[in-house]
Scaffold this motif. Structure first.
Motif, PDB file in Angstrom:
ATOM      1  N   LEU A   1       0.822  -1.201   0.000  1.00 21.77           N
ATOM      2  CA  LEU A   1       0.000   0.000   0.000  1.00 21.77           C
ATOM      3  C   LEU A   1       0.858   1.254   0.000  1.00 21.77           C
ATOM      4  CD1 LEU A   1      -2.719   1.390   0.116  1.00 21.77           C
ATOM      5  CD2 LEU A   1      -2.744   1.041   2.602  1.00 21.77           C
ATOM      6  N   GLN A   2       1.952   1.251   0.782  1.00 22.17           N
ATOM      7  CA  GLN A   2       2.812   2.429   0.802  1.00 22.17           C
ATOM      8  C   GLN A   2       3.429   2.681  -0.568  1.00 22.17           C
ATOM      9  OE1 GLN A   2       3.569   4.509   4.031  1.00 22.17           O
ATOM     10  NE2 GLN A   2       3.309   5.557   2.074  1.00 22.17           N
ATOM     11  N   ALA A   3       3.808   1.611  -1.265  1.00 22.67           N
ATOM     12  CA  ALA A   3       4.364   1.762  -2.612  1.00 22.67           C
ATOM     13  C   ALA A   3       3.330   2.342  -3.565  1.00 22.67           C
ATOM     14  CB  ALA A   3       4.872   0.413  -3.120  1.00 22.67           C
ATOM     15  N   GLN A   4       2.081   1.890  -3.455  1.00 25.37           N
ATOM     16  CA  GLN A   4       1.015   2.425  -4.310  1.00 25.37           C
ATOM     17  C   GLN A   4       0.785   3.911  -4.031  1.00 25.37           C
ATOM     18  OE1 GLN A   4      -2.425  -0.019  -3.607  1.00 25.37           O
ATOM     19  NE2 GLN A   4      -1.474  -1.869  -4.417  1.00 25.37           N
ATOM     20  N   LEU A   5       0.764   4.279  -2.763  1.00 20.61           N
ATOM     21  CA  LEU A   5       0.545   5.679  -2.409  1.00 20.61           C
ATOM     22  C   LEU A   5       1.704   6.548  -2.882  1.00 20.61           C
ATOM     23  CD1 LEU A   5      -0.854   5.180   1.205  1.00 20.61           C
ATOM     24  CD2 LEU A   5      -2.144   5.933  -0.809  1.00 20.61           C
ATOM     25  N   ALA A   6       2.920   6.050  -2.718  1.00 20.14           N
ATOM     26  CA  ALA A   6       4.088   6.819  -3.143  1.00 20.14           C
ATOM     27  C   ALA A   6       4.099   7.021  -4.656  1.00 20.14           C
ATOM     28  CB  ALA A   6       5.366   6.114  -2.692  1.00 20.14           C
ATOM     29  N   ALA A   7       3.581   6.029  -5.383  1.00 22.67           N
ATOM     30  CA  ALA A   7       3.557   6.132  -6.842  1.00 22.67           C
ATOM     31  C   ALA A   7       2.451   7.058  -7.329  1.00 22.67           C
ATOM     32  CB  ALA A   7       3.383   4.749  -7.462  1.00 22.67           C
ATOM     33  N   GLY A   8       1.428   7.245  -6.509  1.00 22.68           N
ATOM     34  CA  GLY A   8       0.276   8.020  -6.964  1.00 22.68           C
ATOM     35  C   GLY A   8       0.179   9.420  -6.404  1.00 22.68           C
ATOM     36  N   TRP A   9       1.143   9.823  -5.586  1.00 22.15           N
ATOM     37  CA  TRP A   9       1.108  11.146  -4.966  1.00 22.15           C
ATOM     38  C   TRP A   9       2.366  11.925  -5.341  1.00 22.15           C
ATOM     39  CZ3 TRP A   9      -2.636  12.837  -1.143  1.00 22.15           C
ATOM     40  CH2 TRP A   9      -3.666  11.909  -0.951  1.00 22.15           C
ATOM     41  N   PRO A  10       2.378  13.236  -5.130  1.00 19.51           N
ATOM     42  CA  PRO A  10       3.513  14.065  -5.568  1.00 19.51           C
ATOM     43  C   PRO A  10       4.715  13.974  -4.625  1.00 19.51           C
ATOM     44  CG  PRO A  10       1.840  15.442  -4.532  1.00 19.51           C
ATOM     45  CD  PRO A  10       1.278  14.037  -4.568  1.00 19.51           C
ATOM     46  N   LEU A  11       5.604  13.051  -4.896  1.00 19.83           N
ATOM     47  CA  LEU A  11       6.785  12.904  -4.044  1.00 19.83           C
ATOM     48  C   LEU A  11       7.678  14.140  -4.093  1.00 19.83           C
ATOM     49  CD1 LEU A  11       7.980   9.208  -4.469  1.00 19.83           C
ATOM     50  CD2 LEU A  11       6.893  10.258  -2.494  1.00 19.83           C
TER      51      LEU A  11
END
Length: 202
Positions: free
Chosen positions: A112-122
């Motif tokens: 889930l953290q990987a999905q969120l990191a990929a979908g939000w503005p890092l």
């Protein structure tokens, strides 16, 4: 006994909900496995067993997909991905089941953290925040405060009051908590995080 069925696609009507042995609807429905499965049960532990196959013993229920003789079980000779070796074994104690729940949420935390990191503005995060988001999870993340634009996925076991780490301060909507304390808290926390959907019929 719990029932597991294949889900239909989003363009089709949902499958008819099965009834229990008493003719009444099952108490719980769980949509999981990326939306491809619907599970029905009266006991939360039976739903958890659909997420953790070794959580329950299905050897006496050949009609269940987790039984080795069921055609959909990966051990069955007719299954296209039939392996050579059986991996399911019943967890006999509460302590073993507790460990299995923690292992499950550790795996889900990473995904889930990987999905969120990929979908939000890092690029809107600081270097320290990116290090927390993208770092390994062999040790729980322990920022004193979290207010980065990307939600942080945390496992309650490792934080106060049950664990040794203080909870990060900051906006609540930027923290997603997975709670493997017991069967029901596990399911409801996964539901809140959007990893499964749990519905209650009665």
């Amino acid at each position: 006994m719990a029932v597991l069925v294949r889900n239909t696609s989003s363009s089709e009507p949902p499958p008819a909900a099965p009834a229990g042995a008493d003719g009444r609807p099952y108490r719980f429905e769980m949509i999981h496995a990326g939306g491809t499965r619907r599970g029905y049960a009266d006991d939360p532990a039976e739903l958890v067993a659909m997420l953790i196959p070794e959580y329950a013993d299905y050897t006496e229920h050949p009609e269940h997909p987790e039984h080795p003789e069921h055609p959909e079980h990966p051990e069955h000779p007719e299954h296209p991905e039939h392996p050579e070796h059986v991996g399911y074994a019943e967890l006999a104690t509460d302590a073993e089941r507790a460990v299995a729940r923690v292992r499950l949420v550790l795996d889900m935390q990473v995904r889930l953290q990987a999905q969120l990191a990929a979908g939000w503005p890092l690029d809107a995060c600081t270097e320290a925040e990116r290090a927390v988001l993208l770092g390994p999870r062999h040790e729980p993340p322990a920022p004193s405060r979290w207010e980065a634009p990307v939600p942080l996925v945390l496992i309650s076991t490792f934080y106060e009051p049950t664990g040794p780490l203080p909870k990060p301060s900051g906006p609540a909507d930027l923290q997603l908590w997975l709670d493997p304390a017991d069967d029901w808290t596990l399911l409801t926390s996964l539901h809140t995080a959007g990893l499964i959907t749990v519905n209650r019929s009665r």
